[in-house]
Design a protein around this motif. Structure first.
Motif, short mmCIF file in Angstrom:
data_model
loop_
_atom_site.label_atom_id
_atom_site.label_comp_id
_atom_site.label_asym_id
_atom_site.label_seq_id
_atom_site.Cartn_x
_atom_site.Cartn_y
_atom_site.Cartn_z
N TYR A 162 27.80 13.67 -44.97
CA TYR A 162 26.38 13.53 -44.63
C TYR A 162 26.19 12.29 -43.76
O TYR A 162 27.11 11.48 -43.61
N GLY A 163 24.98 12.17 -43.19
CA GLY A 163 24.73 11.14 -42.19
C GLY A 163 25.12 9.73 -42.60
O GLY A 163 25.84 9.04 -41.87
N TYR A 164 24.68 9.32 -43.78
CA TYR A 164 24.96 7.95 -44.20
C TYR A 164 26.46 7.74 -44.39
O TYR A 164 26.99 6.67 -44.07
N LEU A 211 24.48 13.84 -33.62
CA LEU A 211 24.75 14.95 -34.55
C LEU A 211 23.95 16.18 -34.15
O LEU A 211 24.45 17.31 -34.20
N SER A 230 25.47 22.43 -40.00
CA SER A 230 25.02 21.65 -41.15
C SER A 230 24.51 22.57 -42.25
O SER A 230 24.13 23.72 -41.98
N ARG A 235 22.47 22.27 -46.36
CA ARG A 235 21.71 21.41 -47.25
C ARG A 235 22.16 21.67 -48.68
O ARG A 235 22.23 22.81 -49.11
N PRO A 242 17.40 16.83 -51.69
CA PRO A 242 18.55 17.53 -51.11
C PRO A 242 19.16 16.72 -49.98
O PRO A 242 18.48 15.95 -49.32
N ARG A 243 20.44 16.95 -49.75
CA ARG A 243 21.16 16.17 -48.74
C ARG A 243 21.78 17.12 -47.73
O ARG A 243 22.25 18.19 -48.09
N ARG A 244 21.78 16.70 -46.45
CA ARG A 244 22.33 17.56 -45.39
C ARG A 244 23.75 17.12 -45.03
O ARG A 244 23.97 15.96 -44.68
N TYR A 277 27.35 17.80 -42.77
CA TYR A 277 27.83 18.33 -41.48
C TYR A 277 29.28 18.79 -41.63
O TYR A 277 30.09 18.11 -42.27
#
Lengths: 122, 202
Positions: free
Chosen positions: A31-33, A56, A67, A69, A77-79, A81
């Motif tokens: 995920y992004g972070y 992204l 991506s 979720r 919820p978290r996305r 990739y």
């Protein structure tokens, strides 16, 4: 790092950051972070965390990433990739280009660093 | 979520500003929701790790939001085309339809100064929209300068060009069929644009 050096590092990263994101997602879905933290941990401190999101989005639009979720425990919820087959091909191509460019630049800069005469006298 | 109320408020404010920009930029609701969710998740994690919101989004949240929105530019070109068609056809159609009412006289036409002021306002609004479109490429200061320039140019043109024209008539003679078609096309384009923004297409 001085502001000038930071700007140079930022310009250099601009052309290769997409490959870095592809490489990280080729290891596992992230995920992004997580991606931003991995770049930071790798020593790419000049990469602004927020700058990964437009990238992204572009990678996803080009079909190199996809991506999905998932619900995170006790949190929204978290996305995540995930790299696609096209993304894997793009990554392989980017690696080849990077090795050629980095090798050439390193040979040139490294040579002048050790012996400035090599450059001035051919 | 951030545990400290001050951090939570800071995150909410950053996401609200970004979301507001995406809304004004015409991003579809599904994309806005997705981006806001992702940004909140990231900011929560960053703050929990002891970093600041500005470490993630920089000092200019609008520039950050704009750059992210531009990553979906392919889709936004469609929105831009719809925006242009809707506004051009609707404004021309409405001017032709409402001209006699604004004019206060029975025949077709409207005061030249009113018509020109409205047309210049449309041009100014379009210029503002263009600046917003390219906001990611502009510094905050340059964007402010451009907004001021547009406003000053509009006001100057009202004083220098529009006022001297006065109340002379400016006929906008279009047949009722053409006016009807223009308004129908404008409404359809506007409706399509709204429908695209409301429909989940992620």
């Amino acid at each position: 790092m001085s502001a000038d050096n930071e700007a140079r590092a930022s310009r250099l990263m601009r052309g290769i950051l997409d490959a870095c994101l592809l490489a990280l997602t080729s290891e596992r879905d992230r995920y992004g972070y997580e991606l931003a933290a991995a770049l930071h941990d790798a020593g790419l401190l000049t990469v602004k965390e927020g700058s990964i999101y437009p990238l992204l989005s572009r990678l996803e639009r080009r079909g190199l990433l996809e991506s999905y979720r998932t619900p995170a425990t006790g949190a929204p919820p978290r996305r995540y990739y995930r790299i696609t087959a096209a993304g894997q091909r793009e990554l392989a191509s980017a690696r080849t280009v990077w090795r050629e460019v980095a090798g050439g630049v390193d040979a040139t800069i490294g040579r002048s660093e050790h012996d400035p005469e090599d450059i001035t006298h051919g | 979520m951030a545990e400290h109320p001050a951090h939570a408020a800071e995150i909410d404010e950053a996401v609200r500003k970004a979301n507001s920009h995406w809304l004004k930029s015409g991003l579809p609701r599904a994309q806005r929701r997705r981006k806001a969710e992702e940004l909140t998740d990231h900011l929560d994690a960053a703050v929990a790790d002891g970093r600041h919101v500005s470490d993630v989004v920089g000092n200019d949240i609008v520039a950050f939001a704009s750059e992210w929105a531009q990553a979906d530019r392919e889709r936004n070109w469609v929105e831009a085309a719809l925006f242009l068609v809707a506004n051009l056809t609707l404004w021309v159609g409405l001017l032709a339809l409402l001209g006699p009412l604004i004019d206060g006289r029975e025949r077709s036409g409207m005061p030249a100064d009113v018509a020109l002021a409205v047309e210049l306002a449309i041009v100014a609004a379009f210029a503002v929209w263009l600046v917003r479109w390219f906001r990611a490429q502009l510094s905050k200061q340059l964007a402010v300068v451009l907004y001021c320039l547009i406003t000053a140019t509009y006001l100057a043109s009202i004083l220098v060009v529009v006022r001297p024209i006065g109340q002379r008539d400016l006929d906008l003679e279009l047949s009722p069929v053409v006016v009807g078609v223009l308004i129908a096309v404008g409404l359809a384009a506007q409706g399509l644009s709204i429908w695209r923004k409301r429909t989940d297409r992620t």
